[in-house]
Design a protein around this motif. Structure first.
Motif, short mmCIF file in Angstrom:
data_model
loop_
_atom_site.label_atom_id
_atom_site.label_comp_id
_atom_site.label_asym_id
_atom_site.label_seq_id
_atom_site.Cartn_x
_atom_site.Cartn_y
_atom_site.Cartn_z
N HIS A 98 35.83 45.60 31.35
CA HIS A 98 34.48 45.46 31.92
C HIS A 98 34.50 44.71 33.25
O HIS A 98 33.66 43.86 33.51
N THR A 99 35.48 45.04 34.08
CA THR A 99 35.67 44.37 35.35
C THR A 99 35.17 45.26 36.48
O THR A 99 35.54 46.42 36.56
N PRO A 100 34.33 44.73 37.37
CA PRO A 100 33.89 45.52 38.52
C PRO A 100 35.10 46.01 39.31
O PRO A 100 36.07 45.28 39.53
N CYS A 101 35.04 47.28 39.73
CA CYS A 101 36.18 47.89 40.42
C CYS A 101 35.67 48.83 41.51
O CYS A 101 34.81 49.67 41.27
N GLN A 102 36.23 48.69 42.68
CA GLN A 102 35.95 49.59 43.80
C GLN A 102 37.01 50.68 43.78
O GLN A 102 38.20 50.39 43.66
N VAL A 103 36.59 51.92 43.88
CA VAL A 103 37.51 53.05 43.79
C VAL A 103 37.62 53.73 45.15
O VAL A 103 36.62 54.16 45.72
N ALA A 104 38.84 53.82 45.65
CA ALA A 104 39.14 54.55 46.88
C ALA A 104 40.11 55.68 46.53
O ALA A 104 40.61 55.76 45.40
N LYS A 105 40.36 56.55 47.48
CA LYS A 105 41.21 57.71 47.23
C LYS A 105 42.62 57.31 46.79
O LYS A 105 43.18 57.91 45.87
N ASP A 106 43.18 56.29 47.42
CA ASP A 106 44.58 55.95 47.15
C ASP A 106 44.79 54.54 46.57
O ASP A 106 45.91 54.08 46.45
N HIS A 107 43.69 53.85 46.23
CA HIS A 107 43.83 52.51 45.67
C HIS A 107 42.53 52.08 44.99
O HIS A 107 41.50 52.70 45.16
N LEU A 108 42.64 51.01 44.23
CA LEU A 108 41.49 50.37 43.58
C LEU A 108 41.36 48.98 44.18
O LEU A 108 42.33 48.44 44.73
N VAL A 109 40.18 48.39 44.08
CA VAL A 109 39.98 47.02 44.54
C VAL A 109 39.25 46.25 43.45
O VAL A 109 38.25 46.73 42.91
N ILE A 110 39.78 45.07 43.11
CA ILE A 110 39.14 44.17 42.16
C ILE A 110 39.07 42.78 42.79
O ILE A 110 39.75 42.51 43.78
N ARG A 111 38.24 41.92 42.20
CA ARG A 111 38.25 40.52 42.64
C ARG A 111 39.53 39.86 42.14
O ARG A 111 40.10 40.27 41.12
N GLN A 112 39.98 38.85 42.86
CA GLN A 112 41.19 38.16 42.46
C GLN A 112 41.01 37.53 41.08
O GLN A 112 40.02 36.86 40.81
N ASP A 113 41.98 37.80 40.20
CA ASP A 113 41.96 37.29 38.83
C ASP A 113 43.41 37.32 38.34
O ASP A 113 43.98 38.39 38.13
N HIS A 114 44.01 36.15 38.20
CA HIS A 114 45.45 36.09 37.89
C HIS A 114 45.81 36.76 36.57
O HIS A 114 46.89 37.33 36.44
N VAL A 115 44.91 36.76 35.60
CA VAL A 115 45.21 37.41 34.31
C VAL A 115 45.25 38.92 34.49
O VAL A 115 46.20 39.59 34.05
N LEU A 116 44.24 39.49 35.15
CA LEU A 116 44.23 40.94 35.40
C LEU A 116 45.39 41.35 36.30
O LEU A 116 46.01 42.40 36.09
N GLU A 117 45.68 40.54 37.30
CA GLU A 117 46.78 40.85 38.20
C GLU A 117 48.11 40.91 37.45
O GLU A 117 48.92 41.81 37.67
N ALA A 118 48.34 39.98 36.53
CA ALA A 118 49.57 39.97 35.74
C ALA A 118 49.66 41.23 34.87
O ALA A 118 50.71 41.87 34.76
N MET A 119 48.53 41.60 34.24
CA MET A 119 48.50 42.80 33.41
C MET A 119 48.81 44.04 34.26
O MET A 119 49.63 44.88 33.87
#
Length: 159
Positions: A98-119
């Motif tokens: 349930h994390t906000p996510c920006q969707v682009a053609k070749d990448h996604l963008v999320i807010r910085q979050d060390h737990v999500l980044e590790a996953m």
């Protein structure tokens, strides 16, 4: 100091044109509001007083009671660009949390979050920390925010 004129109307991007009196630069979190005093880039204040909590987007305008328009701009903020071989899989894992996510053609963008980044890194994602405006996808049922299952009524138990 004079009390700022209230803005009670949101004009959605693409539905209005013409001059603006000023600009407010707001982060993703700051663009979700109902009643708040904002400081414009030109130094003037505006008192936002909307009927309901509203998600503002870049390009929207707040209209004051005397017809002045204040343009909404998305502020730069710390985000993470997510790239990988299987973006759909990475997007599924982000959405499953349930994390906000920006969707682009070749990448996604999320807010910085060390737990999500590790996953995501464990799933093979390549991550880049950047400072940029954040424009995540809106909710599935219209304009606005994607809210987690704890934020909206849905009528089914979690047991």
């Amino acid at each position: 100091m004079a009390f700022p004129l209230p803005a009670r109307t949101v004009l959605r991007a693409g539905t209005w044109s013409g001059p603006t009196a000023d600009t407010v630069r707001l982060s993703y979190d700051e663009r979700f509001l109902r009643r708040k005093r904002l400081l414009c880039e030109g130094g003037a204040g505006v008192m936002v007083d909307l009927a309901a909590t509203t998600s503002l987007e870049a390009g929207d305008a707040l209209e004051t009671d005397d017809g002045q328009r204040i343009r909404v701009v998305a502020a730069d903020e710390p985000v993470v660009q997510v790239r990988g071989e299987n973006l759909a899989r990475l997007a599924w894992h982000i959405g499953n949390r349930h994390t906000p996510c920006q969707v682009a053609k070749d990448h996604l963008v999320i807010r910085q979050d060390h737990v999500l980044e590790a996953m995501l890194a464990q799933l093979g994602a390549r991550l880049a920390h950047v400072i940029a405006p954040f424009h995540p996808e809106g909710g599935a049922y219209g304009h606005g925010r994607t809210l987690g299952h704890d934020h909206a009524p849905h009528g089914f138990p979690h047991g």
